[in-house]
Write an enzyme that holds these catalytic residues in place. Structure first.
Site, PDB file in Angstrom:
ATOM      1  N   PHE A   8     -16.554   3.583  28.989  1.00  0.00           N
ATOM      2  CA  PHE A   8     -15.360   3.657  29.690  1.00  0.00           C
ATOM      3  C   PHE A   8     -14.373   2.409  28.926  1.00  0.00           C
ATOM      4  O   PHE A   8     -12.852   2.732  28.754  1.00  0.00           O
ATOM      5  CB  PHE A   8     -14.984   2.507  30.682  1.00  0.00           C
ATOM      6  CG  PHE A   8     -15.976   2.834  32.027  1.00  0.00           C
ATOM      7  CD1 PHE A   8     -15.361   3.790  32.454  1.00  0.00           C
ATOM      8  CD2 PHE A   8     -17.208   2.689  32.674  1.00  0.00           C
ATOM      9  CE1 PHE A   8     -15.577   4.761  33.745  1.00  0.00           C
ATOM     10  CE2 PHE A   8     -18.270   3.635  33.539  1.00  0.00           C
ATOM     11  CZ  PHE A   8     -17.462   4.241  34.247  1.00  0.00           C
ATOM     12  N   GLY A   9     -14.954   1.675  27.756  1.00  0.00           N
ATOM     13  CA  GLY A   9     -14.104   0.729  27.258  1.00  0.00           C
ATOM     14  C   GLY A   9     -14.787   0.365  26.087  1.00  0.00           C
ATOM     15  O   GLY A   9     -16.135   0.805  25.373  1.00  0.00           O
ATOM     16  N   THR A  10     -14.085  -0.316  25.012  1.00  0.00           N
ATOM     17  CA  THR A  10     -15.220  -1.048  23.656  1.00  0.00           C
ATOM     18  C   THR A  10     -15.337  -2.024  24.555  1.00  0.00           C
ATOM     19  O   THR A  10     -15.102  -3.206  24.636  1.00  0.00           O
ATOM     20  CB  THR A  10     -13.619  -1.008  22.657  1.00  0.00           C
ATOM     21  OG1 THR A  10     -13.103   0.000  22.355  1.00  0.00           O
ATOM     22  CG2 THR A  10     -14.333  -1.151  21.277  1.00  0.00           C
ATOM     23  N   VAL A  11     -16.464  -2.577  23.156  1.00  0.00           N
ATOM     24  CA  VAL A  11     -17.721  -4.120  23.532  1.00  0.00           C
ATOM     25  C   VAL A  11     -17.668  -4.419  22.677  1.00  0.00           C
ATOM     26  O   VAL A  11     -17.524  -4.253  21.145  1.00  0.00           O
ATOM     27  CB  VAL A  11     -18.923  -3.492  24.124  1.00  0.00           C
ATOM     28  CG1 VAL A  11     -19.342  -5.289  24.602  1.00  0.00           C
ATOM     29  CG2 VAL A  11     -18.697  -2.541  25.096  1.00  0.00           C
ATOM     30  N   ASP A  31     -25.390   3.512  38.414  1.00  0.00           N
ATOM     31  CA  ASP A  31     -25.371   3.913  36.708  1.00  0.00           C
ATOM     32  C   ASP A  31     -26.690   3.145  36.404  1.00  0.00           C
ATOM     33  O   ASP A  31     -26.359   2.901  35.081  1.00  0.00           O
ATOM     34  CB  ASP A  31     -23.759   3.573  36.004  1.00  0.00           C
ATOM     35  CG  ASP A  31     -24.293   4.666  34.817  1.00  0.00           C
ATOM     36  OD1 ASP A  31     -24.740   5.378  34.999  1.00  0.00           O
ATOM     37  OD2 ASP A  31     -23.180   4.165  33.689  1.00  0.00           O
TER      38      ASP A  31
END
Ligand code: ATP
Length: 607
Positions: free
Chosen positions: A48-51, A166
């Site tokens: 989903f995105g960057t952490v 999930d």
């Protein structure tokens, strides 16, 4: 099979992403995100995105490291923004030691940011990989301990009608031997609908038969995924494995249920079988499992272990606190001495002389006391010796004689003694002394050591005790205050013990199944299909990184056609073997095609 193909247009970085990356590379001066977070490092990139690891400037000591997950979501209308924030608020109100703490969320232009707890010991997937690489396995005791913690976390969320959708080893984080489930409830927060959340959130290896065959997702589907994680902790590989997406799906839907090796107890194996039952109605709920004898017995011993560990921790902490107090006291004394010194510098020469005299008197009084003590002890010892020697001949005369001897032998403090010490001799009523004459007002020094010590202190130093409260006093008090606050905080272990006690004491198992319909009570989720598209785009980018753009396109085109024409698995494997080194590398291309088809269907359904 209907396949929707999305153009591979290059992604434009969101302004926030650009800002975060710039902060990380140092091309922008260190600045605050949402007026409080400072980026420390990039932890990784998910679907989903960057952490990022961030420092929260408004958090207390020891709690400042947090995680920022930035997720590009496209343009949201004001209603959607409000709804997203409401759902996020709901998640931030959940507290369980086995659930990754969700602190806050905020929207910045087209990016949704989530702030969560940071787990320094990475995720379970990394742990399993590390064990596999070093040829080690996890002992059953450790597996059971982690599994029970996970079960408690899942039970807590299911009781609150929140599904994960999930659950996988990558979403389980480790923090000082406590496991924490990440992203609970986040899928629905991000996806446009529950259908999309179900379809696009799951990871194939952990997806239940009912989720794969679109028969609805409920709490039992989370239990299936948890069963897959239990299997993975024991065997260090996926419960349902295969070289292609379709093979994995077929194994999940129609294959036999995998069993644990003999190495593990039959009780643990039986728990696994009950979790991986193909029929969701036959699968046990988290509440049911927590009531199984095997689980209850293990929970008791974990509870005892945690209680004794926290007790030991507390003792160590008390010792540390004592050392801290000592250190603070020493600092205070040191600062006071410094302050006194500076006071001296401010004095007039006359005052300074007087102070020096007082200090000298101090020293002399101490020496005098020592001397008096020594003499007193010596006299006493001699008297004792004498008594011993004369014990046989007890007569009044003899005794009188002895006492005279003692009187002769004892050594009173002489003028010489005073002189050698540089002390004024006490004033003799009959013979006034020269020294004492020079100090008018000086009184006689008593023979008794304690009184002698007090002799020189009549005109003592100013006391510090009644001075105003200074900065260092405040610092000292603050350090005690901090200490007190830290002592009051419950550790994760203590919280876990409390949850275990609750579960062990409660009568009901809370075995009802949480369905999607029940979950709807929270209100509809918002952030539309953009999330699904984002996920697919990320998948595409990650496969291209691995296979190269050209090979990816060839595999993609071939698989799309092969699936439409329902070619056999053997033929597909054979053909892919000529395109790539390992046909299993094409697993994700297969998955991408499946997701694209699902997204197309859901779009058609919305029209
Ligand atoms: N709270 C956290 N504490 C420590 N590390 C974290 C935390 N959250 C994420 N990470 C790390 O950041 C990286 C990316 O995590 P993220 O959850 O976005 O993706 P993922 O789990 O790899 O995939 P997916 O998005 O499909 O769940 C991973 O290496 C993960 O271990």
């Amino acid at each position: 099979m209907v396949v929707a193909c999305f153009p591979n247009k290059p992604r434009t970085s969101s302004p926030l992403r650009f800002r975060l990356e710039s902060l990380l590379t140092g091309s922008l001066p260190c600045s605050l995100i949402a007026k409080r977070y400072i980026i420390q490092q990039r932890l990784g990139r998910g679907s989903f995105g960057t952490v990022y690891l961030v420092r929260d400037t408004k958090a207390g000591e020891g709690e400042s490291l947090k995680v920022l997950k930035e997720i590009p979501v496209g343009d949201l209308n004001p209603n959607e923004t409000v709804q997203a924030n409401l759902e996020a608020q709901l998640l931030s109100q959940l507290h369980h030691p086995a659930i990754l703490k969700f602190f806050a969320s905020f929207l910045e232009r087209d990016t949704f940011c989530i702030i969560t707890e940071y787990c320094e010991d990475r995720d379970l997937d990394c742990k399993i990989e590390e064990l596999r690489e070093t040829g080690r396995t996890l002992p059953e005791q450790q597996i059971t301990e982690w599994f029970i913690q996970l079960l408690l976390g899942v039970h807590y969320m299911h009781q609150r009608r929140i599904l994960h959708r999930d659950l996988k080893a990558k979403n389980i984080f480790l923090k000082k031997n406590i496991v924490k489930i990440g992203d609970f409830g986040v899928s629905c927060l991000l996806m446009g609908s529950r259908d999309l959340a179900t379809t696009f959130t799951g990871t194939p290896y952990y997806m239940s038969p009912e989720a794969l065959s679109h028969q609805g997702y409920n709490s039992k589907s989370d239990i299936w995924s948890l069963g897959c994680i239990l299997y993975e902790m024991c065997c260090l590989e996926h419960a349902f494995n295969g070289h292609s997406f379709l093979t994995v799906v077929m194994k999940i839907v129609e294959g036999t249920t995998p069993a644990l090796s003999e190495k593990y107890s039959k009780e643990l194996n039986s728990v696994l079988q009950r979790m991986l039952s193909k029929d969701p109605d036959q699968r046990l709920s988290a509440g049911d499992m927590l009531k199984m004898t095997f689980i209850e017995e293990n929970m008791h011993s974990i509870k005892l272990k945690f209680s004794s560990l926290t007790l030991k921790d507390k003792t160590l902490k008390s010792e540390r606190d004592a050392a801290m107090i000592m250190c603070a006291l020493q600092k205070k004394v040191h600062l006071q001495t410094l302050r006194e010194r500076s006071e001296v510098q401010k004095m007039t020469p006359r005052e300074r002389m007087r102070l020096r005299k007082l200090q000298a008197a101090d020293e002399k009084a101490w020496k005098l006391k020592q001397l008096a003590e020594e003499k007193y002890e010596e006299n006493y010892r001699r008297m004792q010796e004498l008594r011993c020697r004369n014990f046989q001949k007890v007569s009044l005369d003899v005794l009188n004689e002895s006492m005279a001897e003692v009187a002769n032998k004892t050594q009173p403090i002489t003028a010489q003694d005073y002189q050698s010490l540089g002390c004024p001799q006490p004033m003799d009523k009959k013979q006034p002394d020269r020294l004492s004459m020079s100090e008018p007002g000086e009184r006689e020094i008593p023979e008794d050591p304690l009184t002698a010590e007090a002799y020189y202190y009549e005109d003592g130093f100013e006391s510090c005790s009644d001075e105003e409260k200074t900065q260092e006093d405040e610092d000292f008090e603050n350090s005690l205050d901090t200490l007190h606050r830290t002592c009051g905080q419950d550790s994760d272990m203590e919280a876990m013990v409390k949850y275990m006690e609750n579960v062990l004491e409660s009568e009901s198992s809370g075995s009802e199944t949480v369905t999607e319909e029940a979950q709807e009570a929270q209100g509809p989720s918002v952030i539309n299909c953009t999330m699904a598209e984002t996920r697919l785009q990320r998948m595409r980018e990650s496969i291209m990184d691995r296979l190269g753009a050209e090979v990816f396109q060839k595999v993609y085109d071939y698989l799309k056609q092969a699936r439409e024409q329902q070619e056999s698995e053997a033929d597909i494997k054979d053909f892919l073997g000529r395109l790539v080194e390992k046909p299993s590398d094409c697993f994700e291309v297969d998955q991408l095609l499946y997701y694209e088809e699902q997204l197309q269907k859901s779009r058609e359904g919305q029209e």
